[in-house]
Design an enzyme around this catalytic site. Sequence first.
Site, PDB file in Angstrom:
ATOM      1  N   ALA A  69       5.580  -2.355  -7.761  1.00  0.00           N
ATOM      2  CA  ALA A  69       6.668  -3.108  -7.156  1.00  0.00           C
ATOM      3  C   ALA A  69       6.277  -3.342  -5.703  1.00  0.00           C
ATOM      4  O   ALA A  69       5.464  -2.602  -5.134  1.00  0.00           O
ATOM      5  CB  ALA A  69       7.961  -2.313  -7.258  1.00  0.00           C
ATOM      6  N   GLY A 113       5.120  -0.177 -10.902  1.00  0.00           N
ATOM      7  CA  GLY A 113       5.788  -1.226 -11.670  1.00  0.00           C
ATOM      8  C   GLY A 113       4.810  -2.079 -12.471  1.00  0.00           C
ATOM      9  O   GLY A 113       5.184  -2.660 -13.493  1.00  0.00           O
ATOM     10  N   GLU A 116       4.259  -0.181 -15.544  1.00  0.00           N
ATOM     11  CA  GLU A 116       5.515  -0.268 -16.310  1.00  0.00           C
ATOM     12  C   GLU A 116       5.664  -1.644 -16.972  1.00  0.00           C
ATOM     13  O   GLU A 116       6.105  -1.753 -18.114  1.00  0.00           O
ATOM     14  CB  GLU A 116       6.702   0.030 -15.395  1.00  0.00           C
ATOM     15  CG  GLU A 116       6.687   1.483 -14.929  1.00  0.00           C
ATOM     16  CD  GLU A 116       7.721   1.761 -13.851  1.00  0.00           C
ATOM     17  OE1 GLU A 116       7.574   1.205 -12.734  1.00  0.00           O
ATOM     18  OE2 GLU A 116       8.667   2.515 -14.105  1.00  0.00           O
ATOM     19  N   GLU A 136       4.151   6.503  -7.780  1.00  0.00           N
ATOM     20  CA  GLU A 136       5.396   6.517  -6.997  1.00  0.00           C
ATOM     21  C   GLU A 136       5.611   7.828  -6.257  1.00  0.00           C
ATOM     22  O   GLU A 136       6.217   7.851  -5.194  1.00  0.00           O
ATOM     23  CB  GLU A 136       6.594   6.228  -7.912  1.00  0.00           C
ATOM     24  CG  GLU A 136       6.692   4.778  -8.397  1.00  0.00           C
ATOM     25  CD  GLU A 136       5.943   4.490  -9.682  1.00  0.00           C
ATOM     26  OE1 GLU A 136       5.089   5.306 -10.101  1.00  0.00           O
ATOM     27  OE2 GLU A 136       6.219   3.436 -10.280  1.00  0.00           O
TER      28      GLU A 136
HETATM   29  N1  CO8 Z   1       3.465  -3.652  -2.531  1.00  0.00           N
HETATM   30  C1  CO8 Z   1       3.243  -4.488  -1.491  1.00  0.00           C
HETATM   31  N2  CO8 Z   1       2.026  -4.828  -1.058  1.00  0.00           N
HETATM   32  C2  CO8 Z   1       0.973  -4.293  -1.699  1.00  0.00           C
HETATM   33  C3  CO8 Z   1       1.117  -3.418  -2.787  1.00  0.00           C
HETATM   34  C4  CO8 Z   1       2.444  -3.094  -3.210  1.00  0.00           C
HETATM   35  N3  CO8 Z   1       2.679  -2.298  -4.257  1.00  0.00           N
HETATM   36  N4  CO8 Z   1      -0.116  -3.034  -3.200  1.00  0.00           N
HETATM   37  C5  CO8 Z   1      -0.996  -3.667  -2.402  1.00  0.00           C
HETATM   38  N5  CO8 Z   1      -0.349  -4.431  -1.502  1.00  0.00           N
HETATM   39  C6  CO8 Z   1      -0.930  -5.271  -0.441  1.00  0.00           C
HETATM   40  C7  CO8 Z   1      -1.484  -4.417   0.685  1.00  0.00           C
HETATM   41  O1  CO8 Z   1      -0.464  -4.044   1.571  1.00  0.00           O
HETATM   42  C8  CO8 Z   1      -2.481  -5.367   1.288  1.00  0.00           C
HETATM   43  O2  CO8 Z   1      -1.783  -6.297   2.113  1.00  0.00           O
HETATM   44  P1  CO8 Z   1      -2.313  -6.607   3.605  1.00  0.00           P
HETATM   45  O3  CO8 Z   1      -3.664  -7.228   3.395  1.00  0.00           O
HETATM   46  O4  CO8 Z   1      -1.278  -7.543   4.117  1.00  0.00           O
HETATM   47  O5  CO8 Z   1      -2.389  -5.303   4.294  1.00  0.00           O
HETATM   48  C9  CO8 Z   1      -3.024  -6.142   0.097  1.00  0.00           C
HETATM   49  O6  CO8 Z   1      -2.051  -5.964  -0.944  1.00  0.00           O
HETATM   50  C10 CO8 Z   1      -4.346  -5.581  -0.423  1.00  0.00           C
HETATM   51  O7  CO8 Z   1      -4.183  -4.185  -0.663  1.00  0.00           O
HETATM   52  P2  CO8 Z   1      -5.159  -3.064  -0.032  1.00  0.00           P
HETATM   53  O8  CO8 Z   1      -5.749  -3.547   1.265  1.00  0.00           O
HETATM   54  O9  CO8 Z   1      -4.396  -1.788  -0.014  1.00  0.00           O
HETATM   55  O10 CO8 Z   1      -6.290  -3.068  -1.160  1.00  0.00           O
HETATM   56  P3  CO8 Z   1      -7.251  -1.866  -1.516  1.00  0.00           P
HETATM   57  O11 CO8 Z   1      -8.281  -2.432  -2.430  1.00  0.00           O
HETATM   58  O12 CO8 Z   1      -7.706  -1.147  -0.291  1.00  0.00           O
HETATM   59  O13 CO8 Z   1      -6.342  -0.806  -2.338  1.00  0.00           O
HETATM   60  C11 CO8 Z   1      -4.677  -0.176  -3.971  1.00  0.00           C
HETATM   61  C12 CO8 Z   1      -5.795  -1.165  -3.586  1.00  0.00           C
HETATM   62  C13 CO8 Z   1      -5.272   1.212  -4.231  1.00  0.00           C
HETATM   63  C14 CO8 Z   1      -4.043  -0.703  -5.265  1.00  0.00           C
HETATM   64  C15 CO8 Z   1      -3.635  -0.098  -2.845  1.00  0.00           C
HETATM   65  O14 CO8 Z   1      -3.261  -1.413  -2.478  1.00  0.00           O
HETATM   66  C16 CO8 Z   1      -2.389   0.657  -3.188  1.00  0.00           C
HETATM   67  O15 CO8 Z   1      -2.399   1.864  -3.234  1.00  0.00           O
HETATM   68  N6  CO8 Z   1      -1.258  -0.064  -3.433  1.00  0.00           N
HETATM   69  C17 CO8 Z   1       0.026   0.522  -3.683  1.00  0.00           C
HETATM   70  C18 CO8 Z   1       0.102   1.116  -5.082  1.00  0.00           C
HETATM   71  C19 CO8 Z   1       1.451   1.750  -5.296  1.00  0.00           C
HETATM   72  O16 CO8 Z   1       1.851   2.686  -4.648  1.00  0.00           O
HETATM   73  N7  CO8 Z   1       2.208   1.214  -6.289  1.00  0.00           N
HETATM   74  C20 CO8 Z   1       3.514   1.724  -6.635  1.00  0.00           C
HETATM   75  C21 CO8 Z   1       4.566   0.989  -5.868  1.00  0.00           C
HETATM   76  S1  CO8 Z   1       6.214   1.630  -6.137  1.00  0.00           S
HETATM   77  C22 CO8 Z   1       6.651   1.032  -7.641  1.00  0.00           C
HETATM   78  O17 CO8 Z   1       5.938   0.325  -8.288  1.00  0.00           O
HETATM   79  C23 CO8 Z   1       7.996   1.443  -8.136  1.00  0.00           C
HETATM   80  C24 CO8 Z   1       8.297   0.728  -9.438  1.00  0.00           C
HETATM   81  C25 CO8 Z   1       9.722   0.844  -9.787  1.00  0.00           C
HETATM   82  C26 CO8 Z   1      10.532  -0.191  -9.128  1.00  0.00           C
HETATM   83  C27 CO8 Z   1      11.690  -0.581  -9.936  1.00  0.00           C
HETATM   84  C28 CO8 Z   1      12.947  -0.402  -9.184  1.00  0.00           C
HETATM   85  C29 CO8 Z   1      14.118  -0.248 -10.059  1.00  0.00           C
END
Ligand code: CO8
Length: 262
Positions: A69, A113, A116, A136
Amino acid sequence: MAAYQTLIVETPEAAPGVTLIRLNRPEALNALNTALLAELGQALAAAQADDAIGCIVITGSAKAFAAGADIKEMSDKSYAQMFKDDFFAAGARAIEGTRKPIIAAVSGYALGGGCELAMMCDFILAADTAKFGQPEINLGVAPGIGGTQRLTRLVGKSKAMDMILTGRMMGAEEAERAGLVSRIFPADTLVDEALAVAARIAAQSPLATAMNKELVNAAYETTLSTGVALERRLFHSLFAFDDQKEGMAAFVEKRKPAFKGS
Ligand code: CO8
């Protein structure tokens, strides 16, 4: 076809009867936000309403199916806002309510998400580059659109606890061994392979396909004896359709069936 901001939706010529939905927020690794889920709902409703479509494939990019998400959209929300908006429930209902089969074709990250969403689809085909996870816990929260429930049913309690409590990722091979993924393909052929699988499904009787999907899903919701009784009833009811006559006649006459959905 409707213009979308966060998706690319196609009906590829090479895969008759298939809608291909690509998540398309490359700047955020296809993170799921309100706009994307609303558009996904529209694209699924359009595919469901179109008699020419028999199967749907959802995919992302080579690097990410969806990295979760959208954390930036969620981070400042209050409990009152989350509750009032019933955050992401409408998106989840749109996927769950689609009666045509949906295949997730996962390359790269399917996290939070994203994992999911893949699990809400009917089955998952993975690239050898796929990485699944429910991270998460690292954000101080929990999965919110089915992760604790679907991952546990798919891979069992021990691995689900391991994944959800540590937030670690698992690769395609571990995911296949665990039962999360049905098949693995080389990354560069994944979408073509998924389209071929989807086209094969789309060529079947749409009525029998919808009933089969309903029956497998019932296995998650009911007891064995109730599920088997439901299966028997629906099996009997399939004999009301022309497609059953056509399918069995085609076998006897040693030809390919031409199902009409009637
Ligand atoms: N949300 C927003 N932006 C994101 C997300 C995300 N989940 N994942 C990546 N991005 C963005 C980064 O911020 C980055 O943006 P910017 O260039 O502006 O800084 C761009 O995408 C590229 O990402 P990275 O530079 O981080 O790329 P890497 O190759 O270094 O890393 C990863 C890739 C490992 C996937 C890393 O991006 C990461 O850890 N992302 C987050 C993963 C995460 O924590 N996901 C879970 C999110 S919470 C969730 O999903 C809850 C679901 C339930 C919700 C339902 C509600 C009812």
